[in-house]
Design an enzyme around this catalytic site. Structure first.
Site, PDB file in Angstrom:
ATOM      1  N   ASP A  46       0.848  -1.194   0.000  1.00 38.71           N
ATOM      2  CA  ASP A  46       0.000   0.000   0.000  1.00 38.71           C
ATOM      3  C   ASP A  46       0.881   1.242   0.000  1.00 38.71           C
ATOM      4  O   ASP A  46       1.807   1.338   0.815  1.00 38.71           O
ATOM      5  CB  ASP A  46      -0.849   0.037   1.280  1.00 38.71           C
ATOM      6  CG  ASP A  46      -2.089  -0.827   1.181  1.00 38.71           C
ATOM      7  OD1 ASP A  46      -2.274  -1.495   0.149  1.00 38.71           O
ATOM      8  OD2 ASP A  46      -2.887  -0.821   2.143  1.00 38.71           O
ATOM      9  N   LYS A 102      -8.291   0.723  -5.055  1.00 33.24           N
ATOM     10  CA  LYS A 102      -9.473   0.159  -4.404  1.00 33.24           C
ATOM     11  C   LYS A 102     -10.743   0.904  -4.788  1.00 33.24           C
ATOM     12  O   LYS A 102     -10.737   2.137  -4.894  1.00 33.24           O
ATOM     13  CB  LYS A 102      -9.327   0.260  -2.875  1.00 33.24           C
ATOM     14  CG  LYS A 102      -8.299  -0.671  -2.268  1.00 33.24           C
ATOM     15  CD  LYS A 102      -8.328  -0.533  -0.755  1.00 33.24           C
ATOM     16  CE  LYS A 102      -7.123  -1.164  -0.077  1.00 33.24           C
ATOM     17  NZ  LYS A 102      -7.118  -2.622  -0.116  1.00 33.24           N
ATOM     18  N   GLY A 132      -5.207  -2.770   8.822  1.00 33.10           N
ATOM     19  CA  GLY A 132      -4.869  -1.615   9.660  1.00 33.10           C
ATOM     20  C   GLY A 132      -4.647  -1.950  11.122  1.00 33.10           C
ATOM     21  O   GLY A 132      -4.595  -1.053  11.959  1.00 33.10           O
ATOM     22  N   ARG A 164      -6.516 -20.228   7.041  1.00 31.63           N
ATOM     23  CA  ARG A 164      -6.782 -21.606   7.481  1.00 31.63           C
ATOM     24  C   ARG A 164      -8.184 -22.038   7.063  1.00 31.63           C
ATOM     25  O   ARG A 164      -8.398 -23.188   6.676  1.00 31.63           O
ATOM     26  CB  ARG A 164      -6.620 -21.729   9.003  1.00 31.63           C
ATOM     27  CG  ARG A 164      -5.172 -21.786   9.445  1.00 31.63           C
ATOM     28  CD  ARG A 164      -5.070 -22.394  10.842  1.00 31.63           C
ATOM     29  NE  ARG A 164      -3.696 -22.395  11.317  1.00 31.63           N
ATOM     30  CZ  ARG A 164      -2.805 -23.344  11.030  1.00 31.63           C
ATOM     31  NH1 ARG A 164      -3.139 -24.357  10.258  1.00 31.63           N
ATOM     32  NH2 ARG A 164      -1.577 -23.272  11.500  1.00 31.63           N
ATOM     33  N   GLY A 170      -2.986  -7.406   8.152  1.00 37.45           N
ATOM     34  CA  GLY A 170      -2.313  -7.624   9.426  1.00 37.45           C
ATOM     35  C   GLY A 170      -0.848  -7.977   9.330  1.00 37.45           C
ATOM     36  O   GLY A 170      -0.171  -8.142  10.340  1.00 37.45           O
ATOM     37  N   GLY A 208      -0.294  -3.665   3.970  1.00 35.79           N
ATOM     38  CA  GLY A 208      -0.991  -2.385   3.949  1.00 35.79           C
ATOM     39  C   GLY A 208      -0.233  -1.365   4.765  1.00 35.79           C
ATOM     40  O   GLY A 208       0.758  -0.788   4.321  1.00 35.79           O
ATOM     41  N   SER A 209      -0.665  -1.201   6.005  1.00 35.10           N
ATOM     42  CA  SER A 209      -0.067  -0.185   6.868  1.00 35.10           C
ATOM     43  C   SER A 209       1.298  -0.627   7.382  1.00 35.10           C
ATOM     44  O   SER A 209       2.076   0.197   7.853  1.00 35.10           O
ATOM     45  CB  SER A 209      -1.001   0.069   8.050  1.00 35.10           C
ATOM     46  OG  SER A 209      -2.344   0.071   7.612  1.00 35.10           O
TER      47      SER A 209
END
Lengths: 191, 293
Positions: free
Chosen positions: B23, B80, B152, B164, B213, B234-235
């Site tokens: 990102d 997005k 996030g 999983r 995550g 992402g973050s």
């Protein structure tokens, strides 16, 4: 016969699957020691910037150059063709400089311009070969040692061979037609 | 010459495999990602951690930012749109982005229907929490799937749960007798043809990345060992103290995901990771993963 497939990033599993269907022993190569005792190497499609950086980070660049100079057959598809080339105008990729071709990355535009087309590739026989071009490069220039194997209808060069080095701008690893891989295996076995 | 075919759409995702999609919100971020070896970038106005903090309605990014990032880097650029907001998707296709992420990170525009993605030339990636959700999105035309995780948060627990669940769903379908596949499809709410295909092949028909995550090289390698084809970060990169070094380390760990020595080596001296959030502390209405169905 053992063929290595560079597994830094990209569609290496697809190449391994096609080699297995041709009953060739295939193995993923991520580190220099895995290049030992190979009869051939495939550099797959993927992002050439990412592949090129991971090759440099883990000392594969110099080792592959040496092996190629000693006659190791190499097939490069799409990003792999960019990496085999002599030069590309792009600063983010360090090509191996093994084939006397100059390539241009993303030559057809962005993803919405990616396409499929039927190609005539005389060395594979009369039946057309489905070329899948994804953000594909083209061969802009080639010296006389390089044999151009396929062209688009407008004359753009998209596959080439120089000695034991083979390159294409499209993705034979995304089709069920195994003739391009068979042709490479022919180079490896010397037939 | 035929453009926008299923082969060409799913093929680009195949070329991204084994890679890291990062990102980015500025040109500098995009260059940093490219130099670090990212296989693509996601052009955004705000990373998910900031979207979460800001609250309100999160929408498609300003096209100015997306276009600037497309000019700045040579790797594929994704962007997005909101779930169900097919006009945002049309606009992104018109801008020429390489992949559209119909994403739960933005505020959904339609709570009942996702976009009919077969109608577009640009390929789509969609989030999922289990196999049924993945197959519904593929049925609508998603050419790539990513497990949702919880964006996030810098917390890998939801990404693990969702990966999983997908892998477990595949294993179950493989061992389901043929006469029970229709009942399975009904229970999963998934298209029968895709259920039957997985029963036969034992794998998803499209590439599946992990998302939501990932904050460390070990997180990335964990998702790869659980069966992801690649990772979205992402973050995790640009909310850390040293994005250049962390980005490179995550790229290396994703390639060498089965090599503990390399993973240990690249995990040294990365500085502070992004601050993490405990999922249990997040009020249920603020969770992103339950958006979409």
């Amino acid at each position: 016969m053992r063929i290595g497939v560079l597994a830094a990033q990209g569609a290496f599993v697809e190449h391994i699957a096609r080699l297995c269907r041709l009953e060739v022993e295939a193995l993923a190569v991520r580190l220099p020691h895995e290049l030992a005792s190979l009869d051939g190497l495939i550099i797959p499609g993927g992002e050439s910037t990412a592949i090129s950086k991971l090759m440099l980070d883990y000392n594969l660049t110099g080792e592959i150059r040496n092996l190629a100079k000693n006659g190791l057959p190499i097939l490069g598809t799409c990003a792999g063709m960019i990496i085999l080339a002599n030069a590309t105008p792009d600063l983010e990729v360090e090509p191996l400089g093994l084939m006397n071709i100059m390539v241009r990355r993303n030559a057809f535009g962005r993803q919405i311009d990616s396409f499929e087309t039927e190609l005539s590739i005389p060395v594979l026989g009369k039946k057309p070969f489905t070329g899948i071009f994804i953000r594909a490069p083209i061969i802009e220039q080639a010296t006389s040692e390089v044999e151009i194997l396929a062209k688009l209808a407008d004359g753009t060069s998209v596959a080439a061979r120089q000695g034991k080095l083979l390159a294409c701008a499209f993705h034979p690893e995304l089709t069920d037609d195994l003739r391009f891989h068979q042709y490479f295996i022919g180079i490896v076995t010397g037939n | 010459m035929e453009t926008g075919t299923w082969k060409v759409k799913t093929g680009l995702a195949q070329m991204l495999k084994g890679g890291v999609i990062m990102d980015v919100v500025t040109l500098e971020h995009a260059k940093t990602a490219e130099v670090a070896g990212a296989c693509a970038v996601m052009a955004l106005e705000r990373v998910p951690a900031d979207i979460r903090a800001a609250g309100g309605v999160a929408r498609m990014a300003d096209p100015t930012i997306i276009e600037a990032i497309m000019k700045a880097v040579s790797i594929p650029v994704m962007a997005k749109c909101r779930i169900g907001h097919f006009v945002e998707a049309q606009a992104l296709q018109a801008l020429g982005v390489d992949y559209v992420d119909e994403s739960e990170v933005l505020t959904p525009a339609d709570e009942s229907h996702h976009i009919w993605k077969h109608g577009f030339k640009v390929p789509f990636v969609c989030g999922c929490r289990d196999l049924g959700e993945a197959l519904r999105r593929i049925g609508e035309g998603a050419a790539m799937i990513r497990t949702k995780g919880e964006a996030g948060t810098g917390n890998i627990v939801e990404a693990v749960r969702h990966m999983r669940a997908v892998m477990d769903g595949i294993r179950k379908l493989v061992s389901t007798p043929e006469e029970e596949l229709m009942a399975q499809a009904k229970e999963m709410g998934a298209p029968f043809e895709l259920v039957a295909e997985i029963h036969k092949t034992g794998k998803l028909p499209v590439v599946n990345f992990a998302a939501g995550g990932v904050a460390t090289p070990t997180d990335a390698a964990l998702m790869m060992q659980l069966g992801a084809d690649g990772v979205f970060v992402g973050s995790g990169i640009f909310k850390s103290s040293n994005p250049e070094v962390r980005a490179r380390a995550i790229v290396r760990a994703t390639t060498h995901f089965r090599d503990p020595e390399i993973i240990a080596e690249v995990s040294k001296n990365l500085g502070e990771a992004m601050p993490g959030l405990d999922i249990k502390q997040i009020p249920a209405e603020e969770l992103l993963a339950p958006r979409g169905w």
